[in-house]
Each structure stands twice: as C-alpha cells, then as structure tokens.
Motif scaffolding. Structure first.
Motif, short mmCIF file in Angstrom:
data_model
loop_
_atom_site.label_atom_id
_atom_site.label_comp_id
_atom_site.label_asym_id
_atom_site.label_seq_id
_atom_site.Cartn_x
_atom_site.Cartn_y
_atom_site.Cartn_z
N GLU A 114 6.68 16.67 -5.50
CA GLU A 114 7.74 16.98 -6.45
C GLU A 114 8.58 15.73 -6.75
N PRO A 115 9.30 15.74 -7.89
CA PRO A 115 10.17 14.60 -8.21
C PRO A 115 11.16 14.32 -7.08
N ASP A 116 11.42 13.03 -6.85
CA ASP A 116 12.39 12.55 -5.85
C ASP A 116 11.94 12.80 -4.42
N THR A 117 10.66 13.09 -4.23
CA THR A 117 10.09 13.18 -2.88
C THR A 117 9.53 11.82 -2.51
N VAL A 170 0.84 -1.20 0.00
CA VAL A 170 0.00 0.00 0.00
C VAL A 170 0.88 1.24 0.00
N ALA A 171 1.88 1.28 0.87
CA ALA A 171 2.84 2.38 0.93
C ALA A 171 4.14 1.83 1.50
N ARG A 172 5.25 2.29 0.97
CA ARG A 172 6.56 1.78 1.39
C ARG A 172 7.52 2.93 1.60
N LEU A 173 8.36 2.82 2.61
CA LEU A 173 9.44 3.77 2.79
C LEU A 173 10.28 3.82 1.52
N GLY A 174 10.67 5.02 1.11
CA GLY A 174 11.51 5.17 -0.07
C GLY A 174 10.75 5.25 -1.36
N ASP A 175 9.45 4.91 -1.37
CA ASP A 175 8.66 5.03 -2.59
C ASP A 175 8.30 6.48 -2.85
N GLU A 176 8.14 6.82 -4.12
CA GLU A 176 7.75 8.18 -4.48
C GLU A 176 6.39 8.51 -3.89
N ALA A 177 6.29 9.66 -3.27
CA ALA A 177 5.03 10.12 -2.69
C ALA A 177 4.20 10.77 -3.78
N VAL A 178 3.12 10.11 -4.14
CA VAL A 178 2.27 10.58 -5.24
C VAL A 178 1.77 11.99 -4.95
N VAL A 230 -3.39 6.76 4.65
CA VAL A 230 -2.03 6.65 5.17
C VAL A 230 -1.52 8.03 5.51
N SER A 231 -0.88 8.14 6.67
CA SER A 231 -0.24 9.38 7.08
C SER A 231 1.28 9.15 7.07
N ALA A 232 2.04 10.11 6.52
CA ALA A 232 3.48 9.88 6.38
C ALA A 232 4.26 11.19 6.45
N ILE A 233 5.55 11.05 6.79
CA ILE A 233 6.52 12.14 6.72
C ILE A 233 7.38 11.92 5.49
N LEU A 234 7.75 13.02 4.83
CA LEU A 234 8.44 12.97 3.55
C LEU A 234 9.90 13.38 3.67
N SER A 235 10.67 12.99 2.68
CA SER A 235 12.04 13.51 2.53
C SER A 235 12.31 13.69 1.05
N GLY A 236 13.27 14.54 0.73
CA GLY A 236 13.61 14.79 -0.66
C GLY A 236 14.24 16.15 -0.82
N PRO A 237 14.76 16.45 -1.99
CA PRO A 237 15.49 17.72 -2.19
C PRO A 237 14.62 18.96 -2.03
N SER A 238 13.31 18.83 -2.24
CA SER A 238 12.42 19.99 -2.12
C SER A 238 11.65 20.00 -0.81
N VAL A 239 11.96 19.07 0.09
CA VAL A 239 11.20 18.93 1.33
C VAL A 239 11.83 19.76 2.44
N THR A 240 11.00 20.53 3.13
CA THR A 240 11.41 21.29 4.30
C THR A 240 10.43 20.98 5.43
#
Length: 605
Positions: free
Chosen positions: A422-425, A411-419, A443-453
């Motif tokens: 932005e790209p690479d999030t 359903v959701a996996r760590l490291g998968d693109e967050a629909v 699903v509730s989640a925290i994100l990471s990526g180059p555009s994430v603050t």
C-alpha cells in the motif's frame, strides 16, 4: 480487480474436454493474476518415520539447482520427546521424503547402537544430486559414544558419517578428530569441506593441531593444516593458525575454498600476519597479504592486517573480503573497504565514503567489518552498509548494496517504498538477503506504514534483471499456491521468511538458485504450512483473476467452455487467465489445476 465464482448450472463442454471440468461451482472470490509462482515442497503434516509421526515445524531450509529442498523439522506424534523430536526431510517436486531422525542408528559405527542426536540444527545443505550434508551439533549416544559430535551425509535413507569426534582421521595415522565444527560445506560435485581440531601422536600446539579437510567423502585430503607450508610461495610461508571456528568456509564448483590464516615468512619479513589464503589441496596461494598494493585508493594503497572473518568466493576462484586499508588519500573516514580479485590484482570495489545515488540525491556509505558479504560470478559484491549524508536519519540509514566495476547500486534501503504494498508502506528492518550466481537477489524485510499491522508486516522480495524489486510473498497477502501436482488454491499467507546471507558458493544452505527460485518457510491460513519455492515469472497478462478465462469479471460455468476453447485453439484468444501453472501458456497442464481451484472453495480478495 476483484471477481467471484458464481453458482451456476453446468455449461456445455466441447467434445474433447476432460470430464473433470464439470466440477463446479461454489461461491468463491478471487484476486488479480500473480507474477509469482509458489509451489510447496515439504508441507506440515507430511508423514515421518511412521504414519503417525508428522512434520509439525521447520528448523531450516536449503535449496539446490533443481529446485529441490532439504529442511530440518520438528516431529509431532505419539512417543515424541527429548532425544527423538528432530529430523530431516528432502522435498523433490511435490514429493517429500523423510531422511533421518534423532535416535536413528548410525550405520557402520562401532558399537552399532550409536544414535543420532540433535540439539537444534546445524548447517544443512542439499546439492544437485539430492545429497544432504549436515552436522550433529550435540552428540551421538550409546556405549563409548557420549559427547561425540559428527559430520554426516545422507543419500536417500542412507546416513554416512564423514568425521566423528574422538575417532580416527583415516588419512592421518594415529590422529583422531578432536573438537568438531558446527559447519560443513559441500558442492554439487559431492565434495565436502570442514575445519577440525586434531589430537593424537605427535600433534601438539606446535605441530598441526588444526586442519581443513576436503574432497569426496571416500577420499578426503588435508587441504590446509597449521604449522605447514603454503604451496607455491617465495619465501616459504607457514600457516601458523586457522582461527575461524564459527563460520562457513566457502566452496565453489571446482572445490576451491578461501579462508583467513595467520602466516609467517621464512626470511623473517613478517611473523603471525593475518592473510587470506585460497585454492585447493596441493595448490594453495596467498590471495591477500597485508603488504599487497591494491588499486582504487591511490598510488601507495595497501592493506592492513585487519581482515573480516567472512571471505567470499565465486566460481571463477576469485575472492572478496573486507579489510582496513592505508595509503595516500586514506583517512579515518575512508579506511574500510571491500576488496576483490580481478585480472589487475586486488581492487577496491567499495570504500567508506563512496557515494551512491538515491531518488533524493547522493549519500555516502559506511562499511561494517562484521557484516556478511556475498560474491557472484559476475564479479558483483552484495553487502549491508550504513548510510550518511543529507536527509539520512534513523529511519533510512542502512541499505543492501550491490557493488561492481560500474559503481554502487541500492538493492533495498530502509525507508524506501516496499514494492507491491500500500502507499506509504516502507522497509523498516532488513532481515537478510541471498543471491545466486547471475545477479539475482532475494531480500527479507519488516515493514512499517499507516496500513501495516502485525498481520501484514513482513515479506520477501526478489530482484529483477533490471535491478528493481518485486514482491514474492507477504504476510497477510492472498496468493495462488500450488500444493500438489494437481492441486492449487488461494491461501492467505501468515508468515514468509528466507534464510539470509547465502549464495551458491557459500558452501552451506542455499536460498536462491540460478533459475531464480527462492526457498522460503511459509505459513498459510488453512494449515498448509511448510517449505515453499517461490519464483518470479512473466506476467500472464490476465486482466481479471486466475480461472476467469473469458475475463468477464467473474468465474462461472462460462469459464469451463472458455477453457475448453483455449485448449482446442492451442491457447489462441483471451486465454491468459487459464494459465494457472504460470508456465506461459494455457494447455492440458492447467486443466486439473483449474478444477482444483474451483473445488477448493478458497477465497482470495
């Protein structure tokens, strides 16, 4: 696409147009059409027990089948302090109603000065009839009341105690309630369920000190009690202990529950064995016994005595649970499984070492007995598991999975693109998940990526019928939100979260209902914080932005006449951007929302 509402002169209106459409025309920037409906239920600042007391913060939220919500709240205003700062609201449509507050007198109590006191919020659920069930996790105070805990239901402004610590259990003569639970379950048929310790004449360690009670509030019965027989068993089986004190007992629409208990057989074949028991008062059964054979792991597969304390239940009365297993082909690498009841008996639906497909090949799952599992009416089990195998590392080694008779699905996996981002999030941390009865999930989640603050690193996603995810709300995102019957505006979301691990049969708070609605706490930039209901809807097909009815790239006076043309033609033509309530058509229901959007001056980009 970005478009803006341009300052303009009033544009000629059709003869039947509502005069409120003349309200124009401020410089506003808007965004592309959303496929998510977000509607407020209880907003910060809603009046409390008196006009000067308002809701300032949320403590919990729960949803019912009608899309109504209930929530624990923190009050602010004159005179608010320790002992009276917490309370509860109910939100039906856009109308929020204050229900009760700490320091309220409990009706029907003796002495009558008993007050409702909270130390945090217990489980609070709202059922189909709008009734609230909650636990006072601290005490009632007043003469002879210090240290008294209680379970309550609230219908409207009427607060009714179900069970009070140190007070009589009305269905057991000379027996009082002792230690009270932290949890109370209820269903849409106004049945409640709770575990309680008993004290009184004839009650001791060898004679029923623990019980599960359930039924309508005015007709409770003992569903199960320690040192009593389980019905319909041969040989006779006695419940020795009901050990789970810190969990929510599941409760389905038929009033059935399921729980762990230590049991002993009268023929001496086993003593104090941990088993799963399910059913209703007078009709309990052993759903899983450690010696039961199970299918799916080899010809001699059987359970062990190690069951997870989380027992899931669906509306068909089937149970699902985690357990250690042993038998042919079972090793230390695959001896943990999730087991469900089927027409063929107990069946392994997921097991350590099972393979699940990913975009980069297959990986293997590792089940944690301490994690929650959720079970729907389709026989699907949703759970969190670790992942191992080629390409798996600390950034992608956990997932929320759905297991059914056809296998496993991520359903959701760590490291998968967050629909929807932005790209690479990617998903960096999975915070929680909820399901309904018909295969949907949130699903509730925290994100990471180059555009994430820190201003855009959290969100809520919903699972669509095809199994893919869609973004419902994200911190930092601008969305069209409806805050009243005739009030909509673009707002920047500052926080968005759900209460995780809930289903319609969990018995406690429900986050997602069978209409696909999701209850979430959402903060927004302009102060309309509160409990919202979010829902995926069919795309309107608007290629520009909400309100840009003529789809010319901006919103101006020309859109007023374009909306009027849509109303006169019954929605024919390019009217998708006039569907502001996202109900699939542009009609009279969108007129005041269109006006509200223009007047608000909100900016969305």
């Amino acid at each position: 696409m970005t478009c803006k509402i341009a300052r303009s002169v009033a544009y000629p209106l059709g003869a039947t147009c509502v005069t409120c459409l003349l309200v124009l025309l401020m410089s506003v920037t808007t965004a592309s059409a959303s496929d998510v409906r977000l509607e407020a239920r209880i907003l910060q600042g809603t009046p409390g027990p008196s006009p000067e007391l308002t809701f300032s913060a949320s403590g919990s939220e729960s949803l019912n089948v009608n899309g109504d919500v209930a929530s624990g709240v923190i009050f602010s205003g004159p005179g608010v302090g320790a002992g009276n700062l917490r309370g509860y609201y109910r939100g039906e449509g856009f109308d929020a109603t204050y229900l009760l507050r700490e320091s309220d007198i409990i009706p029907g109590t003796h002495p009558p000065e008993a007050l409702f006191i909270l130390d945090g919020f217990g489980t609070t659920s709202i059922n189909a009839s709008g009734r609230i069930a909650t636990v006072s996790p601290k005490q009632l105070v007043g003469e002879s009341w210090d240290g008294t805990y209680g379970i309550f239901v609230a219908d409207g402004l009427n607060l009714t105690p179900i069970a009070l610590q140190n007070h009589p259990c009305p269905i057991l003569p000379d027996v009082n309630y002792g230690l009270m639970p932290r949890f109370v379950s209820q269903n849409d048929q106004n049945v409640v369920l709770f575990r309680a310790e008993l004290v009184g004449t004839g009650v001791d360690a060898m004679n029923g000190p623990t019980a599960i009670l359930g039924g309508p509030v005015d007709n409770l019965t003992v569903l199960a009690r320690t040192r009593t027989l389980v019905e319909s068993t041969t040989p006779d089986i006695t419940i020795e202990d009901i050990p789970d004190t810190l969990i929510q007992f599941p409760l389905n629409s038929s009033g059935e529950t399921a729980f762990r208990a230590e049991i002993t057989a009268s023929d001496g074949s086993f003593t104090n064995r941990l088993a799963v028991i399910a059913g209703t008062a007078g009709n309990l059964r052993i759903a899983a016994n450690p010696t039961d054979l199970i299918t799916g792991i080899g010809p001699a597969g059987s359970l062990t005595s190690v069951f997870s304390q989380v027992i899931a239940l669906n509306n068909h009365g089937q149970v699902a649970f985690q357990a250690r297993i042993f038998g042919d082909d079972v090793t230390a690498a695959n001896d943990t499984a999730i087991i469900v009841e089927t027409d063929n008996g107990l069946t392994v639906i997921a097991q350590d070492g099972d393979a699940v497909s990913t975009e980069n090949g297959t990986v293997l799952i590792q089940i944690d007995l301490q994690e929650d599992i959720l079970f729907n009416d389709l026989g699907e089990v949703f759970f969190v598991a670790g992942l191992v195998g080629a390409g798996v590392n600390g950034t992608n080694n956990e997932a929320i999975l759905c297991a059914n008779a056809n296998g496993l699905e991520i359903v959701a996996r760590l490291g998968d693109e967050a629909v929807g981002t932005e790209p690479d999030t990617v998903f960096d941390l999975l915070l929680g998940f909820s399901i309904n009865s018909i295969g949907d999930a949130a699903v509730s989640a925290i994100l990471s990526g180059p555009s994430v603050t820190t201003s855009n690193n959290r969100g809520v996603w919903a699972r669509k019928p095809d199994g893919s995810l869609a973004l419902v709300a994200r911190r930092g995102e601008k969305k069209l939100v409806r805050i009243g019957p005739c009030a909509t505006r673009f707002e920047t979301i500052t926080s968005a979260s759900i209460r995780g691990s809930t289903s319609p049969t969990t018995g406690g708070p429900m986050t997602m209902n069978d209409a696909g609605q999701i209850a979430l706490f959402m903060g927004v930039e302009n102060g309309f914080n509160g409990i919202y209901v979010g829902q995926l809807v069919e795309s309107t097909g608007c290629s520009s932005c909400p309100g840009d009815v003529n789809e010319d790239g901006d919103v101006s006076g020309k859109d007023v006449q374009a909306l009027v043309d849509c109303l006169l033609s019954g929605g024919a033509g390019n009217c998708a951007c006039g569907d502001l309530n996202l109900d699939g058509s542009t009609d009279d229901g969108d007129v005041c929302l269109f006006t509200s959007l223009l007047v608000s001056g909100a900016i969305c980009d």
